[in-house]
Write a protein that holds these residues in place. Structure first.
Motif, mmCIF file in Angstrom:
data_model
loop_
_atom_site.group_PDB
_atom_site.id
_atom_site.type_symbol
_atom_site.label_atom_id
_atom_site.label_comp_id
_atom_site.label_asym_id
_atom_site.label_seq_id
_atom_site.Cartn_x
_atom_site.Cartn_y
_atom_site.Cartn_z
ATOM 1 N N GLU A 65 -3.557 -4.854 -3.803
ATOM 2 C CA GLU A 65 -4.337 -5.712 -2.908
ATOM 3 C C GLU A 65 -5.772 -5.182 -2.747
ATOM 4 N N GLY A 66 -6.127 -4.145 -3.545
ATOM 5 C CA GLY A 66 -7.494 -3.626 -3.540
ATOM 6 C C GLY A 66 -7.738 -2.459 -2.606
ATOM 7 N N PHE A 67 -6.690 -1.790 -2.129
ATOM 8 C CA PHE A 67 -6.832 -0.670 -1.202
ATOM 9 C C PHE A 67 -6.407 0.641 -1.865
ATOM 10 N N GLY A 68 -6.927 1.753 -1.344
ATOM 11 C CA GLY A 68 -6.448 3.078 -1.720
ATOM 12 C C GLY A 68 -6.775 3.494 -3.128
ATOM 13 N N LYS A 69 -5.941 4.391 -3.657
ATOM 14 C CA LYS A 69 -6.149 4.990 -4.968
ATOM 15 C C LYS A 69 -4.869 4.872 -5.783
ATOM 16 N N TYR A 70 -5.025 4.563 -7.061
ATOM 17 C CA TYR A 70 -3.872 4.541 -7.956
ATOM 18 C C TYR A 70 -3.439 5.969 -8.259
ATOM 19 N N ASN A 71 -2.132 6.218 -8.239
ATOM 20 C CA ASN A 71 -1.577 7.528 -8.567
ATOM 21 C C ASN A 71 -0.505 7.371 -9.625
ATOM 22 N N TYR A 72 -0.514 8.306 -10.562
ATOM 23 C CA TYR A 72 0.519 8.320 -11.589
ATOM 24 C C TYR A 72 1.461 9.490 -11.319
ATOM 25 N N GLY A 73 2.732 9.330 -11.587
ATOM 26 C CA GLY A 73 3.768 10.294 -11.225
ATOM 27 C C GLY A 73 3.490 11.741 -11.499
ATOM 28 N N HIS A 74 3.054 12.086 -12.710
ATOM 29 C CA HIS A 74 2.857 13.490 -13.049
ATOM 30 C C HIS A 74 1.446 13.984 -12.738
ATOM 31 N N ALA A 75 0.560 13.117 -12.279
ATOM 32 C CA ALA A 75 -0.814 13.531 -11.994
ATOM 33 C C ALA A 75 -0.841 14.520 -10.830
ATOM 34 N N LYS A 76 -1.664 15.552 -10.948
ATOM 35 C CA LYS A 76 -1.710 16.598 -9.919
ATOM 36 C C LYS A 76 -2.057 16.040 -8.540
ATOM 37 N N ASP A 77 -2.997 15.095 -8.480
ATOM 38 C CA ASP A 77 -3.424 14.589 -7.174
ATOM 39 C C ASP A 77 -2.404 13.650 -6.550
ATOM 40 N N SER A 78 -1.388 13.238 -7.298
ATOM 41 C CA SER A 78 -0.387 12.348 -6.710
ATOM 42 C C SER A 78 0.628 13.116 -5.865
ATOM 43 N N VAL A 79 0.660 14.449 -6.009
ATOM 44 C CA VAL A 79 1.625 15.263 -5.267
ATOM 45 C C VAL A 79 1.228 15.377 -3.797
ATOM 46 N N ARG A 80 -0.031 15.451 -3.506
ATOM 47 C CA ARG A 80 -0.492 15.655 -2.135
ATOM 48 C C ARG A 80 -1.461 14.567 -1.684
ATOM 49 N N GLY A 81 -1.086 13.331 -1.838
ATOM 50 C CA GLY A 81 -1.944 12.252 -1.371
ATOM 51 C C GLY A 81 -1.918 12.163 0.144
ATOM 52 N N LYS A 82 -2.991 11.678 0.711
ATOM 53 C CA LYS A 82 -3.067 11.584 2.173
ATOM 54 C C LYS A 82 -3.182 10.152 2.653
ATOM 55 N N GLU A 83 -2.994 9.199 1.780
ATOM 56 C CA GLU A 83 -3.132 7.807 2.195
ATOM 57 C C GLU A 83 -2.035 7.422 3.180
ATOM 58 N N VAL A 84 -2.477 6.862 4.299
ATOM 59 C CA VAL A 84 -1.552 6.354 5.316
ATOM 60 C C VAL A 84 -1.990 4.934 5.647
ATOM 61 N N GLY A 85 -1.049 4.006 5.572
ATOM 62 C CA GLY A 85 -1.323 2.616 5.904
ATOM 63 C C GLY A 85 -0.821 2.304 7.303
ATOM 64 N N TYR A 86 -1.641 1.583 8.075
ATOM 65 C CA TYR A 86 -1.281 1.170 9.437
ATOM 66 C C TYR A 86 -1.192 -0.351 9.450
ATOM 67 N N TYR A 87 -0.044 -0.848 9.854
ATOM 68 C CA TYR A 87 0.211 -2.290 9.892
ATOM 69 C C TYR A 87 0.448 -2.732 11.331
ATOM 70 N N LYS A 88 0.014 -3.954 11.647
ATOM 71 C CA LYS A 88 0.327 -4.580 12.942
ATOM 72 C C LYS A 88 0.699 -6.035 12.682
ATOM 73 N N HIS A 89 1.695 -6.490 13.447
ATOM 74 C CA HIS A 89 2.119 -7.882 13.315
ATOM 75 C C HIS A 89 2.735 -8.339 14.636
#
Length: 195
Positions: A65-89
């Protein structure tokens, strides 16, 4: 013989009416499939289009949907991502559901998921992405009025075992509520699980 037939018929119709009165109601809060989503309020902690409340389709993966960063399974930066999504409904609960058991069901979200109803924690934080989970929210909802659902989804788990199972693999890792969310309303006396 005639009396016996009438007794059996009466029992059958009585049982049928009881069974129909015991049915489960499903009310979707999201769309019921990808591509048929419902817009929820959304904010992402970091990455593309982060830091501002906007709208997102649920269910969906926020990267698509155009948010955040793409991560691939074995990529080093995918192990410690800090993305947190906040939803309200916001959603309504009819007053005649007060005598029922009301549960909120998440078919899948990536990955650690905290659910609040009207500011109150619905239950323990769910960890793990690829299976459904539910909370009994009967005591948290406002019957006959509007309710606020708040969901916090951490793309990476606080549990190292979950991260190893879900991230050391040969596929893309996506964040978000990627399967439907719905209310399940049933009699207070019910069968929890059949296998």
């Amino acid at each position: 013989m005639k009396q016996r037939f009438l007794t059996i018929l009466t029992v059958f119709f009585s049982a049928s009416s009881l069974l129909s009165a015991q049915s489960t109601i499903t009310k979707y809060l999201s769309g019921n499939d990808y591509g048929a989503g419902v817009e929820w309020d959304f904010k992402l902690s970091e990455g593309r289009r982060s830091g501002v409340w906007t709208k997102i389709q649920v269910p969906s993966c926020w990267e698509l949907e155009g948010f955040g960063k793409y991560n691939y399974g074995h990529a080093k930066d995918s192990v410690r991502g800090k993305e947190v999504g906040y939803y309200k409904h916001q959603f309504d609960v009819p007053s005649d559901w007060k005598s029922q058991q009301v549960e909120i069901v998440f078919e899948g979200s990536m990955t650690d998921t905290e659910v609040r109803i009207n500011g109150e924690l619905a239950g323990p934080i769910h960890q793990g992405s690829f299976y459904s989970f539910r909370y009994d929210i009967s005591k948290l909802v406002r019957y006959g009025g509007q309710n606020v659902l708040e969901v916090k989804v951490a793309k990476h788990s606080a549990n190292e075992s979950v991260n190893k199972a879900e991230r050391y693999a040969d596929y893309w890792i996506f964040g978000g509520i990627f399967r439907p969310v719905f209310l399940e309303v049933k009699p207070k006396q019910n069968i929890e699980r059949v296998a």
